[in-house]
Motif scaffolding. Structure first.
Motif, PDB file in Angstrom:
ATOM      1  N   TYR A  52      -4.609 -12.569  -0.996  1.00 53.20           N
ATOM      2  CA  TYR A  52      -5.572 -11.795  -0.200  1.00 53.20           C
ATOM      3  C   TYR A  52      -6.881 -12.574  -0.083  1.00 53.20           C
ATOM      4  CZ  TYR A  52      -8.661  -7.997   1.210  1.00 53.20           C
ATOM      5  OH  TYR A  52      -9.573  -7.210   1.872  1.00 53.20           O
ATOM      6  N   GLU A 130      -4.146   3.056  -3.201  1.00 48.53           N
ATOM      7  CA  GLU A 130      -2.790   2.491  -3.236  1.00 48.53           C
ATOM      8  C   GLU A 130      -1.738   3.556  -2.939  1.00 48.53           C
ATOM      9  OE1 GLU A 130      -1.465  -0.500  -3.588  1.00 48.53           O
ATOM     10  OE2 GLU A 130      -3.311  -1.653  -3.864  1.00 48.53           O
ATOM     11  N   MET A 133      -1.455   4.088   0.742  1.00 48.26           N
ATOM     12  CA  MET A 133      -0.788   2.997   1.449  1.00 48.26           C
ATOM     13  C   MET A 133       0.725   3.172   1.516  1.00 48.26           C
ATOM     14  SD  MET A 133      -2.967  -0.270   0.003  1.00 48.26           S
ATOM     15  CE  MET A 133      -4.772  -0.223  -0.028  1.00 48.26           C
ATOM     16  N   ARG A 141       4.393  -1.640  -0.358  1.00 49.39           N
ATOM     17  CA  ARG A 141       3.745  -2.941  -0.263  1.00 49.39           C
ATOM     18  C   ARG A 141       4.286  -3.934  -1.289  1.00 49.39           C
ATOM     19  NH1 ARG A 141      -0.647  -3.649   2.468  1.00 49.39           N
ATOM     20  NH2 ARG A 141      -1.713  -4.914   0.898  1.00 49.39           N
ATOM     21  N   HIS A 142       4.866  -3.422  -2.354  1.00 49.94           N
ATOM     22  CA  HIS A 142       5.433  -4.284  -3.396  1.00 49.94           C
ATOM     23  C   HIS A 142       6.904  -3.894  -3.597  1.00 49.94           C
ATOM     24  CE1 HIS A 142       1.420  -5.768  -4.373  1.00 49.94           C
ATOM     25  NE2 HIS A 142       1.012  -4.521  -4.368  1.00 49.94           N
ATOM     26  N   PHE A 173      -5.185  -0.334   5.346  1.00 51.32           N
ATOM     27  CA  PHE A 173      -3.787  -0.403   4.938  1.00 51.32           C
ATOM     28  C   PHE A 173      -3.186   0.980   4.687  1.00 51.32           C
ATOM     29  CE2 PHE A 173      -5.372  -4.632   3.569  1.00 51.32           C
ATOM     30  CZ  PHE A 173      -4.510  -5.415   4.323  1.00 51.32           C
TER      31      PHE A 173
END
Length: 300
Positions: A52, A130, A133, A141-142, A173
């Motif tokens: 990032y 998070e 998101m 995202r992961h 996001f």
């Protein structure tokens, strides 16, 4: 960077010691990132600091005293930054080497950093960014890290608490359903109107401000900002919906009252740690801008 407009001469033993101290702080993190890349391994917490943020491990390992300092006895082999100039058995970085086309960025950054520094901190977001998101979205995202709760339970956490994100680069996001729930509809142009010193991400971004003017920002300031960013990222991901136990991180369970209280305490700790770093980064920007303004001012 010296407080005055004068150039400070630093003897060889002193600047070598400063360089060694800096490398001792950052080299383990840069080396481990490089090793992970060679092994094609992912790390959901620390990769962020190199992906990032655009300062690569090789960049992080380049030491600089900042501008306005003469390094006695230094040669081109000692300093990786090409902006340094030779003279009188020393290398130095003149403020005038800062690109003229980037002076408008310095002006904006000083105004932004001042606004955030002077604003009252808020600790009301409860680390829900998070969660927002992945809210009502089958993708995560992961993807190589499991969620701690079921999808329905994860969505329920977002539904149970108001979203009060003040940082655009987190908000952008959010999934579309989550973005509609946030108290503010944030935009890039209004960043300076909302960012505040309690925000985990605004404190993390001090690292970007430090390295973005490399090599004009002293490396010890870069290291301080990197340390804040790393601590903030750890809190950020511990409070996320992801199960990071396999990476040695205990969760901050913000779906519970005790977890929310723990998060606020950790968030306050990051903010307290970030404040003197923000002041130092702002000082570097102010001095660099002032020196370049003096250069541009017409003579009487």
């Amino acid at each position: 960077m010296p407080e005055s407009g004068e150039t400070a001469r630093v003897e060889l033993t002193a600047w070598r010691a400063a360089r060694a101290d800096y490398l001792a702080r950052v080299e383990p993190w840069a080396v481990e990132r490089t090793r992970r890349m060679a092994r094609h391994e992912k790390h959901p917490v620390y990769d962020f600091l190199f992906e990032y943020y655009s300062f690569r491990p090789a960049h992080l390992l380049r030491w600089t005293p900042g501008s306005g300092v003469e390094l006695v006895g230094a040669t081109r082999a000692d300093i990786a930054w090409t902006e340094f100039v030779e003279g009188d058995n020393a290398l130095s970085l003149p403020a005038a080497a800062f690109p003229a086309h980037r002076l408008s960025y310095l002006v904006w950054a000083v105004g932004y950093l001042e606004a955030v520094l002077e604003r009252e901190p808020s600790f009301a977001c409860l680390g829900l960014h998070e969660w927002a998101m992945v809210y009502r979205d089958p993708n995560v995202r992961h993807p190589y890290v499991p969620l701690r709760l079921s999808r329905a339970e994860t969505d329920a956490v977002v539904d149970s608490q108001p979203l009060r994100c003040t940082h655009y680069d987190a908000f952008r996001f959010f999934t579309p359903p989550a973005a509609r729930l946030n108290r503010w509809e944030l935009a890039r142009a209004a960043t300076a109107d909302h960012d505040q010193p309690g925000c985990i991400h605004a404190n993390m971004d001090l690292y970007r401000f430090a390295y973005k003017i490399a090599p004009f920002c002293p490396s010890d300031v870069v290291a301080d900002a990197f340390d804040v960013a790393r601590a903030a990222r750890e809190v950020d991901m511990r409070a996320s919906p992801y199960d990071l136990s396999g990476y040695g991180f205990a969760p901050v369970k913000i779906e519970t009252r005790a977890g929310r209280e723990e998060y606020v305490e950790l968030q306050r700790g990051v903010a307290d740690r970030a404040r003197p770093v923000r002041e130092r980064v702002l000082g570097v920007y102010r001095q660099l801008l002032a020196r370049n303004n003096q250069r541009a001012a017409p003579s009487a």
